[in-house]
Enzyme design. Structure first.
Site, PDB file in Angstrom:
ATOM      1  N   HIS A   1      -0.989  -2.526  -7.284  1.00 49.80           N
ATOM      2  CA  HIS A   1      -1.751  -2.215  -6.072  1.00 49.80           C
ATOM      3  C   HIS A   1      -3.256  -2.356  -6.327  1.00 49.80           C
ATOM      4  O   HIS A   1      -3.902  -1.449  -6.866  1.00 49.80           O
ATOM      5  CB  HIS A   1      -1.396  -0.780  -5.619  1.00 49.80           C
ATOM      6  CG  HIS A   1      -2.037  -0.366  -4.336  1.00 49.80           C
ATOM      7  ND1 HIS A   1      -2.354   0.937  -4.061  1.00 49.80           N
ATOM      8  CD2 HIS A   1      -2.415  -1.085  -3.258  1.00 49.80           C
ATOM      9  CE1 HIS A   1      -2.915   1.005  -2.856  1.00 49.80           C
ATOM     10  NE2 HIS A   1      -2.955  -0.207  -2.352  1.00 49.80           N
TER      11      HIS A   1
ATOM     12  N   ASN B   1      -3.189   6.009  -1.540  1.00 48.77           N
ATOM     13  CA  ASN B   1      -3.076   6.154  -0.082  1.00 48.77           C
ATOM     14  C   ASN B   1      -2.474   7.479   0.356  1.00 48.77           C
ATOM     15  O   ASN B   1      -2.629   7.879   1.506  1.00 48.77           O
ATOM     16  CB  ASN B   1      -2.302   4.968   0.503  1.00 48.77           C
ATOM     17  CG  ASN B   1      -3.204   3.757   0.570  1.00 48.77           C
ATOM     18  OD1 ASN B   1      -4.343   3.846   1.018  1.00 48.77           O
ATOM     19  ND2 ASN B   1      -2.731   2.626   0.076  1.00 48.77           N
TER      20      ASN B   1
ATOM     21  N   GLU C   1      -3.598   0.309  -9.187  1.00 50.90           N
ATOM     22  CA  GLU C   1      -2.562   1.335  -9.347  1.00 50.90           C
ATOM     23  C   GLU C   1      -1.273   0.608  -9.744  1.00 50.90           C
ATOM     24  O   GLU C   1      -0.841  -0.300  -9.022  1.00 50.90           O
ATOM     25  CB  GLU C   1      -2.382   2.000  -7.966  1.00 50.90           C
ATOM     26  CG  GLU C   1      -2.080   3.455  -7.974  1.00 50.90           C
ATOM     27  CD  GLU C   1      -1.956   4.016  -6.548  1.00 50.90           C
ATOM     28  OE1 GLU C   1      -2.199   3.301  -5.547  1.00 50.90           O
ATOM     29  OE2 GLU C   1      -1.609   5.193  -6.459  1.00 50.90           O
TER      30      GLU C   1
ATOM     31  N   SER D   1       0.828  -1.210   0.000  1.00 46.03           N
ATOM     32  CA  SER D   1       0.000   0.000   0.000  1.00 46.03           C
ATOM     33  C   SER D   1       0.857   1.253   0.000  1.00 46.03           C
ATOM     34  O   SER D   1       0.364   2.329  -0.324  1.00 46.03           O
ATOM     35  CB  SER D   1      -0.868   0.028   1.259  1.00 46.03           C
ATOM     36  OG  SER D   1      -1.700  -1.089   1.293  1.00 46.03           O
TER      37      SER D   1
END
Ligand code: NAD
Length: 283
Positions: free
Chosen positions: A140, A190, A152, A119
């Site tokens: 991701h 994130n 991602e 992450s």
């Protein structure tokens, strides 16, 4: 290069979701974890997900059997020697991921791409544990993997264009929509999401509002499908804390300091849905 055998490290909520979508796209999947019971739990979760899809008539009973039949499990990382592409989805700890990548680099043939579902840990740091940094990339997925469209795709400083293109194409083969990000702590998703969740925890910590009210404000006021505290429980509070620590360490900016209440919950073992208690209680 054709990818037929897909390796997944970690049979937790992300790992088993990734194994499911890879198997549904027709690939042979090998999913590993450290204990047999974790592998079984992962398979159980996939089976329940597929049951729901059968019930909703999205797939047939035969599809379910075929998908499950393409997934094998192991507790030995050495078995990854036979796969064409790996995605690592073990817990969000740098030391653990470093060791896994060091081992995978030794185990997997030199042409195999080693991707990570991290992450927030910088791809370049993970790649540096291997002798193939051009073949290390971030892949991701979002939670829950079978439902969420986005992946991602994160390029490390040394990631080759060929590795990037292959990973991008694989996301599309899985029926996902990839988005490109560069390698800075938290990447795009994130970097934006986690400070918002952390701020929601600060609101609870400072008694600005109760958990339900904080989530109601964000759902009805900002049109978010889920409140930030409920989302934190879904992600896992240990994962949220680990991401905030990575942002804080990476940027050395106090705006990323994790809320003390988040740390307190994690220390108490209140990790969200997966442990039965987080900001909410689950039965
Ligand atoms: N939870 C989310 O919403 C989310 C979203 C995107 C990415 N991620 C990332 O995905 C990764 C996994 O998160 P998760 O939510 O699935 O965690 P999880 O705790 O549900 O699962 C992690 C699994 O990894 C296993 N594991 C630990 N060490 C291992 C090893 N050496 N080899 C193989 N397996 C090992 C654990 O036993 C566990 O089953 C983390 O890097 C996390 O940051 C999580």
């Amino acid at each position: 290069m054709s990818i037929e055998k897909f390796g997944v490290i970690g049979a937790g909520q992300m790992g088993n979701g990734i194994a499911q979508v890879a198997a549904a796209s027709g690939m042979e999947v090998l999913m590993s974890d450290i204990k047999e019971e974790f592998c079984e739990k992962g398979i159980g979760n996939i089976s329940r997900n597929l049951d729901r899809m059968v019930k909703k008539e999205k797939i047939s009973e035969g599809d379910k059997t075929a998908i499950l039949g393409r997934i094998r499990t192991t507790t030995s990382l050495e078995d990854m020697k036979g796969v064409d592409f790996v995605v690592e989805a073990a817990v969000e700890r740098e030391d653990l991921k470093f060791k896994i990548f060091e081992d995978l680099d030794r185990i997997c043939p030199p042409g195999v791409i080693l991707s990570t579902n991290t992450s927030s840990i910088p791809i370049g740091r993970i790649a540096a544990q291997t002798s193939r940094s051009d073949k290390v990339i971030g892949m991701h997925f979002m939670n829950p993997v079978p439902v969420m469209k986005l992946v991602e795709v994160i390029k490390g400083i040394a990631t080759s264009e060929e590795t990037f293109q292959l990973t991008w194409d694989l996301c599309e083969k899985f029926g996902k929509t990839p988005a490109e990000a560069n390698d800075y702590p938290g990447f795009i998703a994130n970097r934006i999401l986690m400070p918002m969740i952390n701020e929601a925890v600060f609101c609870l910590y400072q008694s600005v509002g109760k958990a339900e009210d904080i989530d109601t404000v964000m759902k009805l006021g900002m049109n978010h499908p889920m409140g930030p505290l409920a989302l934190a429980d879904l992600i896992g509070l240990d994962t949220c804390l680990a991401i905030m620590e990575t942002l804080y360490d990476g940027f050395k900016d106090s705006k990323y300091r994790p809320c003390p209440l988040l740390r307190k919950y994690v220390e108490a073992g209140w990790l969200g849905r997966k442990s039965g208690r987080g900001f909410y209680q689950y039965t």
